[in-house]
Design an enzyme around this catalytic site. Sequence first.
Site, PDB file in Angstrom:
ATOM      1  N   ARG A 153       0.846  -1.206   0.000  1.00  0.00           N
ATOM      2  CA  ARG A 153       0.000   0.000   0.000  1.00  0.00           C
ATOM      3  C   ARG A 153       0.881   1.256   0.000  1.00  0.00           C
ATOM      4  NH1 ARG A 153      -5.113   0.296   1.121  1.00  0.00           N
ATOM      5  NH2 ARG A 153      -5.112  -1.715   2.167  1.00  0.00           N
TER       6      ARG A 153
ATOM      7  N   ILE B 127      -8.220   2.128   1.038  1.00  0.00           N
ATOM      8  CA  ILE B 127      -7.791   2.859   2.232  1.00  0.00           C
ATOM      9  C   ILE B 127      -6.478   3.562   1.921  1.00  0.00           C
ATOM     10  CG2 ILE B 127      -6.918   2.543   4.583  1.00  0.00           C
ATOM     11  CD1 ILE B 127      -9.015   0.305   4.872  1.00  0.00           C
TER      12      ILE B 127
ATOM     13  N   ASN C  60     -13.594  13.904   1.293  1.00  0.00           N
ATOM     14  CA  ASN C  60     -14.273  12.681   0.868  1.00  0.00           C
ATOM     15  C   ASN C  60     -15.779  12.883   1.024  1.00  0.00           C
ATOM     16  OD1 ASN C  60     -14.565   9.882   0.144  1.00  0.00           O
ATOM     17  ND2 ASN C  60     -14.887   9.400   2.316  1.00  0.00           N
TER      18      ASN C  60
ATOM     19  N   HIS D  32     -19.165  10.519   1.981  1.00  0.00           N
ATOM     20  CA  HIS D  32     -19.527   9.195   2.484  1.00  0.00           C
ATOM     21  C   HIS D  32     -21.051   9.099   2.559  1.00  0.00           C
ATOM     22  CE1 HIS D  32     -19.151   5.466   4.684  1.00  0.00           C
ATOM     23  NE2 HIS D  32     -20.058   5.917   5.531  1.00  0.00           N
TER      24      HIS D  32
ATOM     25  N   GLU E 149     -25.739  13.967  -2.996  1.00  0.00           N
ATOM     26  CA  GLU E 149     -24.272  14.031  -3.110  1.00  0.00           C
ATOM     27  C   GLU E 149     -23.861  14.924  -4.263  1.00  0.00           C
ATOM     28  OE1 GLU E 149     -22.942   9.646  -1.414  1.00  0.00           O
ATOM     29  OE2 GLU E 149     -22.693  10.049  -3.526  1.00  0.00           O
TER      30      GLU E 149
HETATM   31  C1  GRF Z   1     -20.706   7.588  -3.637  1.00  0.00           C
HETATM   32  O1  GRF Z   1     -22.025   7.255  -3.382  1.00  0.00           O
HETATM   33  C2  GRF Z   1     -20.002   8.005  -2.378  1.00  0.00           C
HETATM   34  O2  GRF Z   1     -20.857   8.255  -1.314  1.00  0.00           O
HETATM   35  C3  GRF Z   1     -19.118   6.845  -2.021  1.00  0.00           C
HETATM   36  O3  GRF Z   1     -18.874   6.172  -3.209  1.00  0.00           O
HETATM   37  C4  GRF Z   1     -19.910   6.417  -4.146  1.00  0.00           C
HETATM   38  C5  GRF Z   1     -19.267   6.686  -5.456  1.00  0.00           C
HETATM   39  O4  GRF Z   1     -20.188   6.813  -6.485  1.00  0.00           O
HETATM   40  N1  GRF Z   1     -17.942   7.318  -1.355  1.00  0.00           N
HETATM   41  P1  GRF Z   1     -19.725   7.399  -7.888  1.00  0.00           P
HETATM   42  O5  GRF Z   1     -18.560   6.568  -8.376  1.00  0.00           O
HETATM   43  O6  GRF Z   1     -19.371   8.839  -7.693  1.00  0.00           O
HETATM   44  O7  GRF Z   1     -20.921   7.209  -8.776  1.00  0.00           O
END
Ligand code: GRF
Length: 220
Positions: A66, A93, A108, A110, A175
Amino acid sequence: MSEKKRVVVLLSGNGTNLQALLDQEHKYSYQVVGVISNIPDAYGLERARQHKVAALGLDHKAFSSRTAFDLRLIQEVNRFDPDLVVLAGYMRILSPEFVDRFAGKLINIHPSLLPDYKGLGTYKRVLADKKPLHGCTVHFVTPELDSGAHVIQASLEVKATDNEESLMQRVQTMEHQIYPLAAHLFTSGRLQLKEDKVLLDNHPINPLGYQLKENALELA
Ligand code: GRF
């Protein structure tokens, strides 16, 4: 508008969040200048190419550890001279070396209302627990998984008819709004991380909270 700030996106898969960042950059203070994936055939790289953004596949399986992979990743990210590094579905990770190198300019997203439901499988777990609310969180990245200071959260009410797919779709719609906004707030200089606290316009904030109401996001 003054010169755009440089954003590098790391991803591993579909890249719908990358797409949202690209589609909205005209109205915001950032420009995506490079996309790197540890999965060379990730569809997100194709999205970058279609948008004429530099796209690099860097197969983690070709590295002995890693740390070895992440040291190379640091080099490749630095070639783009980024102001902000955005993890958008980056499913690996990160080593402390990587996180320390970009501390304070690494974010990030989530799919949960952190600190609840860290890790994978959030939709399934939320449905199994019959939670009334679910959502997503933009946070600064620290070495501990899904644990850095929160920037923006968006929530919605879980419907009795929801399944994993429907819940994911509605959370991802949120998102796609809050992640470009977070990138804009950071790259316009309004958002910063100072001594583990998130500052907006130099004032500490709890995460900015949004709620989905009748398909529109409203400040909570
Ligand atoms: C997203 O839903 C995010 O919350 C998570 O991974 C997913 C990635 O989706 N971390 P995408 O590849 O942007 O469609």
